[in-house]
Every structure is written in C-alpha cells, then in structure tokens.
Design a protein around this motif. Sequence first.
Motif, PDB file in Angstrom:
ATOM      1  N   TYR A 191      35.667  43.701 -27.612  1.00  0.00           N
ATOM      2  CA  TYR A 191      34.433  44.478 -27.569  1.00  0.00           C
ATOM      3  C   TYR A 191      33.233  43.561 -27.808  1.00  0.00           C
ATOM      4  CZ  TYR A 191      35.216  44.386 -32.628  1.00  0.00           C
ATOM      5  OH  TYR A 191      35.451  43.983 -33.915  1.00  0.00           O
ATOM      6  N   ALA A 192      32.050  44.078 -27.492  1.00  0.00           N
ATOM      7  CA  ALA A 192      30.810  43.355 -27.767  1.00  0.00           C
ATOM      8  C   ALA A 192      30.349  43.730 -29.170  1.00  0.00           C
ATOM      9  CB  ALA A 192      29.747  43.721 -26.733  1.00  0.00           C
ATOM     10  N   ARG A 193      29.750  42.771 -29.845  1.00  0.00           N
ATOM     11  CA  ARG A 193      29.326  42.980 -31.239  1.00  0.00           C
ATOM     12  C   ARG A 193      27.863  42.572 -31.379  1.00  0.00           C
ATOM     13  NH1 ARG A 193      32.197  39.035 -35.091  1.00  0.00           N
ATOM     14  NH2 ARG A 193      33.894  40.484 -35.238  1.00  0.00           N
ATOM     15  N   TRP A 194      27.076  43.463 -31.998  1.00  0.00           N
ATOM     16  CA  TRP A 194      25.663  43.184 -32.263  1.00  0.00           C
ATOM     17  C   TRP A 194      25.390  43.610 -33.700  1.00  0.00           C
ATOM     18  CZ3 TRP A 194      20.960  46.506 -30.771  1.00  0.00           C
ATOM     19  CH2 TRP A 194      19.786  45.774 -30.912  1.00  0.00           C
ATOM     20  N   GLY A 195      25.354  42.643 -34.589  1.00  0.00           N
ATOM     21  CA  GLY A 195      25.205  42.957 -36.009  1.00  0.00           C
ATOM     22  C   GLY A 195      26.420  43.719 -36.488  1.00  0.00           C
ATOM     23  N   THR A 196      26.199  44.920 -37.015  1.00  0.00           N
ATOM     24  CA  THR A 196      27.311  45.748 -37.503  1.00  0.00           C
ATOM     25  C   THR A 196      27.763  46.773 -36.459  1.00  0.00           C
ATOM     26  OG1 THR A 196      25.785  47.337 -38.512  1.00  0.00           O
ATOM     27  CG2 THR A 196      26.560  45.498 -39.905  1.00  0.00           C
ATOM     28  N   TRP A 197      27.248  46.650 -35.239  1.00  0.00           N
ATOM     29  CA  TRP A 197      27.563  47.590 -34.167  1.00  0.00           C
ATOM     30  C   TRP A 197      28.543  46.976 -33.183  1.00  0.00           C
ATOM     31  CZ3 TRP A 197      26.108  52.604 -34.081  1.00  0.00           C
ATOM     32  CH2 TRP A 197      25.147  52.981 -35.017  1.00  0.00           C
ATOM     33  N   ALA A 198      29.378  47.831 -32.597  1.00  0.00           N
ATOM     34  CA  ALA A 198      30.348  47.413 -31.587  1.00  0.00           C
ATOM     35  C   ALA A 198      30.154  48.260 -30.337  1.00  0.00           C
ATOM     36  CB  ALA A 198      31.765  47.591 -32.119  1.00  0.00           C
ATOM     37  N   PHE A 199      30.288  47.615 -29.177  1.00  0.00           N
ATOM     38  CA  PHE A 199      30.190  48.326 -27.904  1.00  0.00           C
ATOM     39  C   PHE A 199      31.494  48.172 -27.147  1.00  0.00           C
ATOM     40  CE2 PHE A 199      29.398  48.477 -23.337  1.00  0.00           C
ATOM     41  CZ  PHE A 199      28.803  49.718 -23.224  1.00  0.00           C
ATOM     42  N   ASP A 200      32.076  49.315 -26.778  1.00  0.00           N
ATOM     43  CA  ASP A 200      33.258  49.331 -25.928  1.00  0.00           C
ATOM     44  C   ASP A 200      33.165  50.579 -25.044  1.00  0.00           C
ATOM     45  OD1 ASP A 200      34.000  51.460 -27.598  1.00  0.00           O
ATOM     46  OD2 ASP A 200      35.782  50.460 -28.382  1.00  0.00           O
ATOM     47  N   ALA A 201      34.270  51.017 -24.492  1.00  0.00           N
ATOM     48  CA  ALA A 201      34.246  52.169 -23.584  1.00  0.00           C
ATOM     49  C   ALA A 201      33.809  53.464 -24.252  1.00  0.00           C
ATOM     50  CB  ALA A 201      35.614  52.348 -22.937  1.00  0.00           C
ATOM     51  N   SER A 202      33.718  53.460 -25.585  1.00  0.00           N
ATOM     52  CA  SER A 202      33.226  54.626 -26.322  1.00  0.00           C
ATOM     53  C   SER A 202      31.729  54.540 -26.583  1.00  0.00           C
ATOM     54  CB  SER A 202      33.958  54.747 -27.668  1.00  0.00           C
ATOM     55  OG  SER A 202      35.320  54.961 -27.468  1.00  0.00           O
ATOM     56  N   GLY A 203      31.085  53.511 -26.070  1.00  0.00           N
ATOM     57  CA  GLY A 203      29.661  53.325 -26.309  1.00  0.00           C
ATOM     58  C   GLY A 203      29.438  52.510 -27.577  1.00  0.00           C
ATOM     59  N   TRP A 204      28.238  52.636 -28.154  1.00  0.00           N
ATOM     60  CA  TRP A 204      27.881  51.914 -29.381  1.00  0.00           C
ATOM     61  C   TRP A 204      28.326  52.714 -30.598  1.00  0.00           C
ATOM     62  CZ3 TRP A 204      26.445  47.020 -29.482  1.00  0.00           C
ATOM     63  CH2 TRP A 204      25.826  46.460 -28.359  1.00  0.00           C
ATOM     64  N   ASN A 205      29.091  52.082 -31.468  1.00  0.00           N
ATOM     65  CA  ASN A 205      29.554  52.686 -32.717  1.00  0.00           C
ATOM     66  C   ASN A 205      29.546  51.628 -33.806  1.00  0.00           C
ATOM     67  OD1 ASN A 205      30.679  55.540 -32.163  1.00  0.00           O
ATOM     68  ND2 ASN A 205      31.494  54.321 -30.475  1.00  0.00           N
ATOM     69  N   PRO A 206      29.479  52.031 -35.071  1.00  0.00           N
ATOM     70  CA  PRO A 206      29.620  51.037 -36.130  1.00  0.00           C
ATOM     71  C   PRO A 206      30.950  50.286 -35.958  1.00  0.00           C
ATOM     72  CG  PRO A 206      28.854  53.110 -37.041  1.00  0.00           C
ATOM     73  CD  PRO A 206      29.239  53.377 -35.606  1.00  0.00           C
ATOM     74  N   GLU A 207      30.918  48.969 -36.089  1.00  0.00           N
ATOM     75  CA  GLU A 207      32.127  48.176 -35.893  1.00  0.00           C
ATOM     76  C   GLU A 207      33.246  48.640 -36.828  1.00  0.00           C
ATOM     77  OE1 GLU A 207      33.477  43.534 -35.365  1.00  0.00           O
ATOM     78  OE2 GLU A 207      31.794  43.971 -36.699  1.00  0.00           O
ATOM     79  N   SER A 208      32.890  49.011 -38.043  1.00  0.00           N
ATOM     80  CA  SER A 208      33.912  49.468 -38.994  1.00  0.00           C
ATOM     81  C   SER A 208      34.679  50.674 -38.457  1.00  0.00           C
ATOM     82  CB  SER A 208      33.272  49.795 -40.347  1.00  0.00           C
ATOM     83  OG  SER A 208      32.307  50.825 -40.197  1.00  0.00           O
ATOM     84  N   GLU A 209      34.006  51.569 -37.726  1.00  0.00           N
ATOM     85  CA  GLU A 209      34.672  52.738 -37.142  1.00  0.00           C
ATOM     86  C   GLU A 209      35.609  52.337 -36.010  1.00  0.00           C
ATOM     87  OE1 GLU A 209      31.989  55.899 -36.079  1.00  0.00           O
ATOM     88  OE2 GLU A 209      31.005  55.840 -38.049  1.00  0.00           O
ATOM     89  N   VAL A 210      35.179  51.378 -35.185  1.00  0.00           N
ATOM     90  CA  VAL A 210      36.030  50.900 -34.090  1.00  0.00           C
ATOM     91  C   VAL A 210      37.308  50.279 -34.657  1.00  0.00           C
ATOM     92  CG1 VAL A 210      36.188  49.238 -32.180  1.00  0.00           C
ATOM     93  CG2 VAL A 210      34.101  50.592 -32.489  1.00  0.00           C
ATOM     94  N   LEU A 211      37.165  49.483 -35.704  1.00  0.00           N
ATOM     95  CA  LEU A 211      38.334  48.873 -36.339  1.00  0.00           C
ATOM     96  C   LEU A 211      39.252  49.946 -36.929  1.00  0.00           C
ATOM     97  CD1 LEU A 211      36.647  45.858 -38.160  1.00  0.00           C
ATOM     98  CD2 LEU A 211      37.714  45.901 -35.889  1.00  0.00           C
ATOM     99  N   GLN A 212      38.655  50.910 -37.616  1.00  0.00           N
ATOM    100  CA  GLN A 212      39.446  51.946 -38.283  1.00  0.00           C
ATOM    101  C   GLN A 212      40.207  52.821 -37.303  1.00  0.00           C
ATOM    102  OE1 GLN A 212      39.576  52.140 -41.840  1.00  0.00           O
ATOM    103  NE2 GLN A 212      41.435  53.199 -41.190  1.00  0.00           N
TER     104      GLN A 212
END
Length: 136
Positions: A69-90
């Motif tokens: 995924y793409a990472r910008w600060g604490t945000w992650a972008f993937d097929a679900s759009g922009w979400n907090p990276e911690s949520e994507v990991l969880q």
Amino acid sequence: MTATASGVFRRTAIERADQRVSWGRTDQAFFGSGACHVLAWTCRDFYPDQEIALAALYLGDFDHPLHVYARWGTWAFDASGWNPESEVLQVNSDFEGLPVREVETITTDLRHFCESTSTDSHVSTGQIRPNAPAAT
C-alpha cells in the motif's frame, strides 16, 4: 470507505490460473488482492509533490508480503481508499489470524519489486500477457 482486509478479495484458483478471469474482477477486488502493488505505485506517482512512501505488509512467517500500500504519514492508501495505517494493519491481521511481523518500506522500483517478491517464480515480468487492447 472502511478499511477492508486484502484477503477478502483473494483470487480463486481459476482467477490465479487465468489472467483474463482475474482481470475481469471488480476494480476493488483486482487492486485489493493481486494488483495492490500497482495501485500503490500509481498513487505515489500521481502525487509527486507529496512524500508518499510504499509499504509491504508481512504477516506471521510468510516470506512474501501479504499486501502492499501507499503510506503518507499515518495514513495508508489501498483499494479501500485512505484509512489510518493502524486500521489497515489491524483488519489484515484479524482477517488472516496472524500477527503483523513487519512493515517494510519499499525502496526499489516496481519491476525489481515484482521480480523479487513474485510467488509465481516461473513467470517473469516479460512473460505476462498484455491486457485487452484499448478501444479505438
């Protein structure tokens, strides 16, 4: 959009065996599992003035990343759009029932990344059939 585990969109046996069947999936399924790395590189390239990094998520003892995924600060972008990276990991850890082992910052170009992480070691990037031709 809520963070969704990439495994929700995992390709079926027929989708893995036939690229054309895989390409026929919805955009979210296609970029959620199987082409997540392409979406991540596209995101970074689309915003060249931002400090967007690329990340590879490893779970458990697996040698290959589960998700990119793409990472910008604490945000992650993937097929679900922009979400907090911690949520994507969880959501990925919960879905797979495995702990996050590592999140690696990707420093290579797309071609080298694909060559070094391909689970289809018998297929090189030069052997992949082109997608359907563009309409004229």
